[in-house]
Design a protein around this motif. Sequence first.
Motif, PDB file in Angstrom:
ATOM      1  N   ALA A  96      -6.677   9.718   7.158  1.00 42.93           N
ATOM      2  CA  ALA A  96      -7.626   8.978   6.319  1.00 42.93           C
ATOM      3  C   ALA A  96      -6.890   8.232   5.217  1.00 42.93           C
ATOM      4  N   MET A  97      -5.863   8.869   4.629  1.00 43.40           N
ATOM      5  CA  MET A  97      -5.049   8.194   3.616  1.00 43.40           C
ATOM      6  C   MET A  97      -4.332   6.992   4.229  1.00 43.40           C
ATOM      7  N   LEU A  98      -3.874   7.144   5.444  1.00 44.19           N
ATOM      8  CA  LEU A  98      -3.194   6.038   6.120  1.00 44.19           C
ATOM      9  C   LEU A  98      -4.180   4.893   6.378  1.00 44.19           C
ATOM     10  N   ALA A  99      -5.428   5.228   6.747  1.00 49.63           N
ATOM     11  CA  ALA A  99      -6.442   4.198   6.967  1.00 49.63           C
ATOM     12  C   ALA A  99      -6.741   3.437   5.677  1.00 49.63           C
ATOM     13  N   ILE A 100      -6.811   4.153   4.556  1.00 54.08           N
ATOM     14  CA  ILE A 100      -7.039   3.503   3.261  1.00 54.08           C
ATOM     15  C   ILE A 100      -5.895   2.542   2.946  1.00 54.08           C
ATOM     16  N   ALA A 101      -4.664   3.001   3.205  1.00 52.67           N
ATOM     17  CA  ALA A 101      -3.504   2.154   2.929  1.00 52.67           C
ATOM     18  C   ALA A 101      -3.488   0.917   3.815  1.00 52.67           C
ATOM     19  N   LEU A 102      -3.964   1.060   5.042  1.00 53.62           N
ATOM     20  CA  LEU A 102      -3.925  -0.060   5.989  1.00 53.62           C
ATOM     21  C   LEU A 102      -5.064  -1.044   5.780  1.00 53.62           C
ATOM     22  N   ALA A 103      -6.048  -0.671   4.973  1.00 53.19           N
ATOM     23  CA  ALA A 103      -7.186  -1.561   4.751  1.00 53.19           C
ATOM     24  C   ALA A 103      -6.745  -2.906   4.194  1.00 53.19           C
ATOM     25  N   ALA A 104      -5.675  -2.914   3.426  1.00 47.04           N
ATOM     26  CA  ALA A 104      -5.185  -4.153   2.818  1.00 47.04           C
ATOM     27  C   ALA A 104      -4.332  -4.975   3.778  1.00 47.04           C
ATOM     28  N   GLN A 105      -4.120  -4.450   5.001  1.00 47.78           N
ATOM     29  CA  GLN A 105      -3.209  -5.102   5.949  1.00 47.78           C
ATOM     30  C   GLN A 105      -1.892  -5.452   5.237  1.00 47.78           C
ATOM     31  N   PRO A 106      -1.224  -4.438   4.700  1.00 43.44           N
ATOM     32  CA  PRO A 106      -0.081  -4.690   3.823  1.00 43.44           C
ATOM     33  C   PRO A 106       1.138  -5.207   4.567  1.00 43.44           C
ATOM     34  N   GLU A 107       1.939  -5.949   3.845  1.00 44.59           N
ATOM     35  CA  GLU A 107       3.249  -6.336   4.359  1.00 44.59           C
ATOM     36  C   GLU A 107       4.245  -5.196   4.187  1.00 44.59           C
ATOM     37  N   LEU A 108       4.010  -4.352   3.163  1.00 48.83           N
ATOM     38  CA  LEU A 108       4.877  -3.208   2.892  1.00 48.83           C
ATOM     39  C   LEU A 108       4.022  -1.960   2.746  1.00 48.83           C
ATOM     40  N   SER A 115       0.852  -1.188   0.000  1.00 48.17           N
ATOM     41  CA  SER A 115       0.000   0.000   0.000  1.00 48.17           C
ATOM     42  C   SER A 115       0.884   1.232   0.000  1.00 48.17           C
ATOM     43  N   MET A 116       0.305   2.345  -0.471  1.00 50.51           N
ATOM     44  CA  MET A 116       1.076   3.576  -0.542  1.00 50.51           C
ATOM     45  C   MET A 116       0.236   4.750  -0.046  1.00 50.51           C
ATOM     46  N   VAL A 117       0.830   5.563   0.806  1.00 49.81           N
ATOM     47  CA  VAL A 117       0.241   6.831   1.230  1.00 49.81           C
ATOM     48  C   VAL A 117       0.878   7.915   0.379  1.00 49.81           C
ATOM     49  N   PHE A 118       0.085   8.535  -0.486  1.00 51.58           N
ATOM     50  CA  PHE A 118       0.644   9.503  -1.421  1.00 51.58           C
ATOM     51  C   PHE A 118       0.879  10.847  -0.742  1.00 51.58           C
ATOM     52  N   GLN A 119       1.680  11.670  -1.409  1.00 51.23           N
ATOM     53  CA  GLN A 119       2.200  12.883  -0.789  1.00 51.23           C
ATOM     54  C   GLN A 119       1.116  13.891  -0.438  1.00 51.23           C
ATOM     55  N   ASP A 120       0.148  14.100  -1.316  1.00 49.27           N
ATOM     56  CA  ASP A 120      -0.842  15.151  -1.107  1.00 49.27           C
ATOM     57  C   ASP A 120      -2.227  14.540  -0.992  1.00 49.27           C
ATOM     58  N   PRO A 121      -2.788  14.447   0.215  1.00 48.71           N
ATOM     59  CA  PRO A 121      -4.120  13.850   0.350  1.00 48.71           C
ATOM     60  C   PRO A 121      -5.203  14.648  -0.357  1.00 48.71           C
ATOM     61  N   ASN A 122      -4.957  15.938  -0.590  1.00 50.31           N
ATOM     62  CA  ASN A 122      -5.961  16.746  -1.283  1.00 50.31           C
ATOM     63  C   ASN A 122      -6.197  16.253  -2.703  1.00 50.31           C
ATOM     64  N   THR A 123      -5.158  15.747  -3.340  1.00 51.56           N
ATOM     65  CA  THR A 123      -5.306  15.255  -4.706  1.00 51.56           C
ATOM     66  C   THR A 123      -5.543  13.749  -4.745  1.00 51.56           C
ATOM     67  N   SER A 124      -5.312  13.069  -3.633  1.00 51.50           N
ATOM     68  CA  SER A 124      -5.469  11.612  -3.602  1.00 51.50           C
ATOM     69  C   SER A 124      -6.868  11.180  -3.171  1.00 51.50           C
ATOM     70  N   LEU A 125      -7.512  11.965  -2.315  1.00 51.07           N
ATOM     71  CA  LEU A 125      -8.858  11.633  -1.859  1.00 51.07           C
ATOM     72  C   LEU A 125      -9.884  12.172  -2.849  1.00 51.07           C
ATOM     73  N   ASN A 126     -10.914  11.387  -3.102  1.00 56.61           N
ATOM     74  CA  ASN A 126     -11.970  11.789  -4.034  1.00 56.61           C
ATOM     75  C   ASN A 126     -12.919  12.751  -3.327  1.00 56.61           C
ATOM     76  N   PRO A 127     -13.077  13.982  -3.827  1.00 53.96           N
ATOM     77  CA  PRO A 127     -13.891  14.971  -3.108  1.00 53.96           C
ATOM     78  C   PRO A 127     -15.383  14.678  -3.121  1.00 53.96           C
ATOM     79  N   VAL A 128     -15.861  13.773  -3.999  1.00 55.09           N
ATOM     80  CA  VAL A 128     -17.304  13.541  -4.121  1.00 55.09           C
ATOM     81  C   VAL A 128     -17.770  12.320  -3.331  1.00 55.09           C
ATOM     82  N   PHE A 129     -16.860  11.585  -2.715  1.00 50.24           N
ATOM     83  CA  PHE A 129     -17.222  10.451  -1.865  1.00 50.24           C
ATOM     84  C   PHE A 129     -16.791  10.750  -0.431  1.00 50.24           C
TER      85      PHE A 129
END
Length: 740
Positions: A181-193, A93-107
């Motif tokens: 919130a971005m970190l929670a999305i990344a952790l949803a997969a219970q990633p190894e990396l 999973s990856m937490v991208f640099q800018d959550p403003n552009t990574s999160l969908n504003p309509v959901f």
Amino acid sequence: MSDPLLSVENLHTQFRTPEGPVNAVNGATFTVEAGEIVGLVGESGSGKSVTARSIMGLESPGEIVEGDIVFDSVDLTEAPEATRRRARGTSMSMVFQDPNTSLNPVFDVGEQIAESLKIHESPDSQSLLDYLHVPLVSDRREWQEHRKRAIELMEQVGIADADDRVGHYPHEFSGGMRQRAMLAIALAAQPELLIADEPTTALDTTTQARILDRIRDLRDAFDTAVLLITHDLGVVAETCDRVVVLYGGEVMESGPVERVLSDPQHPYTQGLLDCLPRRSDRGSPLPAIEGSVLDSGNSTPGCPFASRCEYATEACRVSDPPTIRPERSRRVVCGELDTVRQDAESERNAAQPRVDGGDRSIERASQERHEADVQTSGTIGKDGTGRASGWENPESRSDDTTVESETPLLEIDGVSKTFDVTGSRLERVFGQRQLLGAVDEISFRIDAGETVGLVGESGSGKSTLASVIAGLESPTEGEVRFDGATVGTVEERTPEQLSEFGFVFQNPTESLNPRMTVRETLAEPLRERNWETEQQDRRIAELLELVGLSSKHAARRPHELSGGQLQRVAIARAIALEPSVVILDEPVSALDVSIQAKILNLLLELQERLGLTYLVISHDLEVVHHIADRVLVMYLGKVMERGPANALFESPAHPYTEALFEAIPTLEDDGTAQPLSGAIPSPVDPPDGCVFHTRCPMAEEQCRREEPSFETIAGSHSRCHFAEDVTEEPAEPTIEPDNP
């Protein structure tokens, strides 16, 4: 010994452009073990983010042209796209640099976390109709379960009131909450990396500390491996086990964090450490690495750093440098390592004899080398500041309380700003109004040529106060006076008064018009004041020279400029009309340490040459300490403490100020930075008594009942009932009115 979880070997990622191929990653090699946190550092343009995206299989429009990425014994560079996609959905999973552009504003945020859970559960079967919740196609019960799990993940990453927040949209979250919130999305997969790309950039120190705390907790709880990309070397020291220093798409140095940061071997690593404000006297020019990554290129033979390195020889420029292992766990790529070591040892001996006989702390080792560096001249690691001869002597900057003139240049008198956030007309009709108090009865003054720093967590009211001072917002109560005369909003100010204020906004990529060239951007305020074309041309040339840009930059648009160049353009625009006061909102928050040093040097030089007065808003307390004469600490719209920079930083007299300092990750840290517990209360319904009592470790019943007045303690003014107990050297308190 088992194989590492991730192995990157000789990775080359290339972008095709009309001018030819660009090698963003040019032979990077490193590993990440299971349960290990590895920091990836380097200037902007060094290839950090492209390396991360290549690992994730998101390198397009670039392409991997050479090398291997082996994850969990699978070579992803040779694997089919379906395998790489499955790995992204289940193991990485990856937490991208800018959550403003990574999160969908309509959901809403809960929906986006639930979507990640759905992909993790069924990475090979994804239906658009299912994700749109179309009846008969979508399993409503399944989505409800995912949403419940989303609430658990939000709680896991430290989002308070997750049951209520799960239905909120990204714009309703603060910057720190969006990052969680971005970190929670990344952790949803219970990633190894987990790959985290600048997860704490532009966050205040307490929010940053909490995010880093969560990352360490995840590693400890699930044995998750983390690749942490950051500009902040303090974050690396606080969080990581090993560090990889990247430049020009190649690894310059790698090894255990404590060894690399306490005894850097490569000239580039040394240069990055020397750029830190904590290494220099307050107000003095910072050493900076001359040139830029973009200037050096990486498609020619030789060391990519050779064009910026004082130790470079002809061999460095024409042949690839050797890889040397000074210790079993360390790796340095340098052809002149012996010379670098000899020079560093000589400078250390010349700066300060070693008398402790043991291992030095990271802070002392780097400080010794820096003290030697600033005595000589050259490029990297020697001076490299490019400063003008008129620089102010740091010794002349008084650490005592500023001597106030009879009429200050700028005076803020009892300013409050309240916003009506009532949700509906019906609530207004029935008198159920909700008022948000962003700024609450703030008073202070700024004298000509002075720099005042404004610090505090996100949501403290700093930017709102700056907007009121600049005239972008009208005060609900109180006055802003310039040179003794009351000034209102921009609509109410005279052209002359408007010219006296410049504003550098937080994000130049958003504040500069993407369709306008640099020349058009700088000409705009001049045209508004009816400057003739010939005058405009002369002034634009002067501005470019003042901020260190060449005439060729005048024809470029924002997307053609680096982050540091964009900030220089923003500064040039702010001083175009020769203002007396410049308001700087997070002027260096998203810049790497080398660019940050150059911008801070530029600001100090401009202040010296032009006699500017600064109001600096920043989350970076070390930056504020370096350039500010006085500091105001804000919390929930109020000033908690104010005073001379040195007095406040050396002996804070308010628990909130102390908590901000304790949350700063420093190079000698080993995971001891303490995040401030709890969240800022709602400014719609602030606590009674001291507004900080809900989070204060010293709070007593008096704090809950009575709002404290300012007390003068150890050179600072603290709004705390127990200010004397906070300071290291207690002094006799004196009560004074809430007015500086």
